[in-house]
Design a protein around this motif. Structure first.
Motif, PDB file in Angstrom:
ATOM      1  N   PHE A  75      10.233  -6.549 -15.598  1.00  0.00           N
ATOM      2  CA  PHE A  75       8.972  -6.197 -15.426  1.00  0.00           C
ATOM      3  C   PHE A  75       8.867  -4.646 -14.123  1.00  0.00           C
ATOM      4  CE2 PHE A  75       6.951 -10.992 -15.894  1.00  0.00           C
ATOM      5  CZ  PHE A  75       8.045 -10.829 -16.946  1.00  0.00           C
ATOM      6  N   THR A  76       7.710  -4.274 -14.379  1.00  0.00           N
ATOM      7  CA  THR A  76       7.703  -3.042 -13.020  1.00  0.00           C
ATOM      8  C   THR A  76       6.168  -3.065 -13.082  1.00  0.00           C
ATOM      9  OG1 THR A  76       9.128  -1.925 -14.216  1.00  0.00           O
ATOM     10  CG2 THR A  76       7.697  -1.419 -12.967  1.00  0.00           C
ATOM     11  N   ILE A  77       5.818  -3.842 -11.631  1.00  0.00           N
ATOM     12  CA  ILE A  77       4.714  -3.305 -10.993  1.00  0.00           C
ATOM     13  C   ILE A  77       4.073  -1.926 -10.313  1.00  0.00           C
ATOM     14  CG2 ILE A  77       5.655  -3.899  -8.731  1.00  0.00           C
ATOM     15  CD1 ILE A  77       2.557  -5.692  -8.125  1.00  0.00           C
ATOM     16  N   SER A  78       2.864  -1.106 -10.903  1.00  0.00           N
ATOM     17  CA  SER A  78       2.591   0.169 -10.425  1.00  0.00           C
ATOM     18  C   SER A  78       1.300   0.055  -9.939  1.00  0.00           C
ATOM     19  CB  SER A  78       2.457   0.281 -11.216  1.00  0.00           C
ATOM     20  OG  SER A  78       2.222   0.761 -12.351  1.00  0.00           O
ATOM     21  N   SER A 134       0.127  -1.397   0.316  1.00  0.00           N
ATOM     22  CA  SER A 134      -0.014   0.333  -0.320  1.00  0.00           C
ATOM     23  C   SER A 134       1.014   0.991   0.080  1.00  0.00           C
ATOM     24  CB  SER A 134      -0.889  -0.084   1.127  1.00  0.00           C
ATOM     25  OG  SER A 134      -0.348  -0.140   2.306  1.00  0.00           O
ATOM     26  N   GLY A 135       1.670   1.083   0.432  1.00  0.00           N
ATOM     27  CA  GLY A 135       3.119   2.289   0.978  1.00  0.00           C
ATOM     28  C   GLY A 135       3.969   2.526  -0.619  1.00  0.00           C
ATOM     29  N   GLY A 136       4.061   1.713  -1.503  1.00  0.00           N
ATOM     30  CA  GLY A 136       4.155   1.883  -2.275  1.00  0.00           C
ATOM     31  C   GLY A 136       5.259   0.574  -2.883  1.00  0.00           C
ATOM     32  N   ILE A 137       6.267   0.572  -1.878  1.00  0.00           N
ATOM     33  CA  ILE A 137       6.903  -0.888  -1.432  1.00  0.00           C
ATOM     34  C   ILE A 137       7.053  -1.954  -2.979  1.00  0.00           C
ATOM     35  CG2 ILE A 137       8.573  -2.596  -0.523  1.00  0.00           C
ATOM     36  CD1 ILE A 137       8.341  -0.644   1.847  1.00  0.00           C
ATOM     37  N   THR A 138       7.947  -2.358  -3.681  1.00  0.00           N
ATOM     38  CA  THR A 138       7.805  -3.100  -4.393  1.00  0.00           C
ATOM     39  C   THR A 138       8.818  -4.396  -4.733  1.00  0.00           C
ATOM     40  OG1 THR A 138       8.687  -2.275  -5.749  1.00  0.00           O
ATOM     41  CG2 THR A 138       7.023  -1.741  -6.157  1.00  0.00           C
ATOM     42  N   ASN A 139       8.297  -5.360  -4.444  1.00  0.00           N
ATOM     43  CA  ASN A 139       9.674  -6.401  -4.677  1.00  0.00           C
ATOM     44  C   ASN A 139       8.967  -7.775  -6.126  1.00  0.00           C
ATOM     45  OD1 ASN A 139      10.709  -6.118  -1.811  1.00  0.00           O
ATOM     46  ND2 ASN A 139       8.422  -6.948  -1.411  1.00  0.00           N
TER      47      ASN A 139
END
Length: 116
Positions: free
Chosen positions: A67-70, A53-58
Protein backbone atom coordinates in the motif's frame (compact mmCIF):
# COMPACT_ATOMS: atom_id res chain seq x y z
CA UNK A 1 -18.84 22.25 7.44
CA UNK A 2 -16.14 19.63 7.28
CA UNK A 3 -16.59 16.78 4.84
CA UNK A 4 -14.38 13.82 4.00
CA UNK A 5 -15.70 11.80 1.09
CA UNK A 6 -14.09 8.47 0.27
CA UNK A 7 -14.38 6.75 -3.07
CA UNK A 8 -12.72 3.96 -5.01
CA UNK A 9 -13.75 0.92 -3.04
CA UNK A 10 -15.19 -2.19 -4.62
CA UNK A 11 -14.78 -5.88 -5.30
CA UNK A 12 -11.39 -7.07 -6.52
CA UNK A 13 -9.75 -10.45 -6.95
CA UNK A 14 -6.78 -11.48 -4.81
CA UNK A 15 -3.62 -9.96 -6.24
CA UNK A 16 -5.52 -7.04 -7.69
CA UNK A 17 -5.28 -3.32 -7.06
CA UNK A 18 -7.52 -0.46 -6.01
CA UNK A 19 -6.95 3.22 -5.36
CA UNK A 20 -8.99 4.90 -2.67
CA UNK A 21 -9.50 8.65 -2.66
CA UNK A 22 -10.51 10.97 0.17
CA UNK A 23 -11.70 14.41 -0.89
CA UNK A 24 -11.70 16.91 1.95
CA UNK A 25 -13.55 20.19 2.28
CA UNK A 26 -14.00 22.69 5.08
CA UNK A 27 -10.49 22.28 6.49
CA UNK A 28 -7.03 23.66 5.81
CA UNK A 29 -6.10 20.36 4.29
CA UNK A 30 -2.37 20.87 3.95
CA UNK A 31 -1.75 21.16 7.69
CA UNK A 32 -3.71 18.06 8.67
CA UNK A 33 -2.31 14.63 9.26
CA UNK A 34 -4.23 12.30 6.96
CA UNK A 35 -4.70 8.63 7.61
CA UNK A 36 -6.53 5.57 6.41
CA UNK A 37 -8.08 3.15 8.86
CA UNK A 38 -10.00 -0.03 8.21
CA UNK A 39 -12.50 -2.14 10.07
CA UNK A 40 -13.24 -5.74 9.20
CA UNK A 41 -16.43 -7.47 10.41
CA UNK A 42 -16.17 -8.35 14.07
CA UNK A 43 -12.86 -6.54 14.49
CA UNK A 44 -11.74 -3.21 15.85
CA UNK A 45 -10.88 -0.33 13.61
CA UNK A 46 -7.16 -0.31 12.86
CA UNK A 47 -4.71 2.20 11.49
CA UNK A 48 -3.46 1.29 8.03
CA UNK A 49 -1.35 4.22 6.89
CA UNK A 50 -0.56 7.81 7.83
CA UNK A 51 0.84 10.78 5.96
CA UNK A 52 1.87 13.90 7.81
CA UNK A 53 1.70 17.43 6.51
CA UNK A 54 5.37 17.30 5.61
CA UNK A 55 4.93 14.11 3.65
CA UNK A 56 6.35 11.57 6.09
CA UNK A 57 4.47 8.28 5.90
CA UNK A 58 3.94 5.32 8.20
CA UNK A 59 2.37 1.95 7.51
CA UNK A 60 0.98 -0.98 9.38
CA UNK A 61 3.37 -3.89 9.00
CA UNK A 62 0.84 -6.03 7.14
CA UNK A 63 0.55 -3.53 4.28
CA UNK A 64 4.16 -2.40 3.94
CA UNK A 65 5.37 -2.84 0.39
CA UNK A 66 1.81 -3.23 -0.91
CA UNK A 67 0.00 0.00 0.00
CA UNK A 68 1.06 3.58 -0.65
CA UNK A 69 -0.49 6.62 0.98
CA UNK A 70 -0.15 9.99 -0.71
CA UNK A 71 -1.72 13.42 -0.73
CA UNK A 72 -2.32 16.22 -3.20
CA UNK A 73 -2.66 19.42 -1.23
CA UNK A 74 -3.71 21.36 -4.33
CA UNK A 75 -6.70 19.05 -4.69
CA UNK A 76 -7.38 18.61 -0.95
CA UNK A 77 -7.29 14.89 -1.54
CA UNK A 78 -5.57 11.93 0.06
CA UNK A 79 -5.08 8.59 -1.62
CA UNK A 80 -4.40 5.00 -0.73
CA UNK A 81 -2.99 2.92 -3.55
CA UNK A 82 -3.47 -0.74 -2.70
CA UNK A 83 -1.72 -3.48 -4.65
CA UNK A 84 -1.30 -7.25 -4.21
CA UNK A 85 -4.56 -7.28 -2.32
CA UNK A 86 -5.35 -10.22 -0.09
CA UNK A 87 -8.67 -11.51 1.26
CA UNK A 88 -7.61 -10.33 4.72
CA UNK A 89 -7.58 -6.75 3.38
CA UNK A 90 -11.36 -6.94 3.13
CA UNK A 91 -12.82 -4.19 5.31
CA UNK A 92 -14.52 -0.84 5.33
CA UNK A 93 -11.80 1.76 4.81
CA UNK A 94 -12.13 5.12 6.52
CA UNK A 95 -10.34 8.37 5.85
CA UNK A 96 -9.27 10.45 8.85
CA UNK A 97 -8.08 14.04 9.07
CA UNK A 98 -6.43 14.94 12.37
CA UNK A 99 -5.03 18.21 13.67
CA UNK A 100 -6.01 18.28 17.35
CA UNK A 101 -8.40 16.29 19.51
CA UNK A 102 -11.13 18.79 18.68
CA UNK A 103 -10.27 18.80 14.99
CA UNK A 104 -10.47 15.11 14.25
CA UNK A 105 -12.69 14.20 11.32
CA UNK A 106 -13.84 10.99 9.65
CA UNK A 107 -15.30 10.00 6.34
CA UNK A 108 -18.27 7.68 5.92
CA UNK A 109 -16.17 4.72 4.78
CA UNK A 110 -15.85 2.75 1.58
CA UNK A 111 -16.10 -1.02 1.31
CA UNK A 112 -13.18 -3.01 -0.08
CA UNK A 113 -13.83 -6.68 -0.74
CA UNK A 114 -11.05 -8.99 -1.91
CA UNK A 115 -12.49 -12.26 -3.15
CA UNK A 116 -12.32 -14.63 -6.06
Amino acid sequence: QVQLVESGGGLVQPGGSLRLSCAASGISFSIYRMAWYRQAPGKQRELVATIFSGGITNYQDSVKGRFTISRDNAKNTAYLQMTMLKPEDTAVYYCNAFLTSSRDYWGQGTQVTVSS
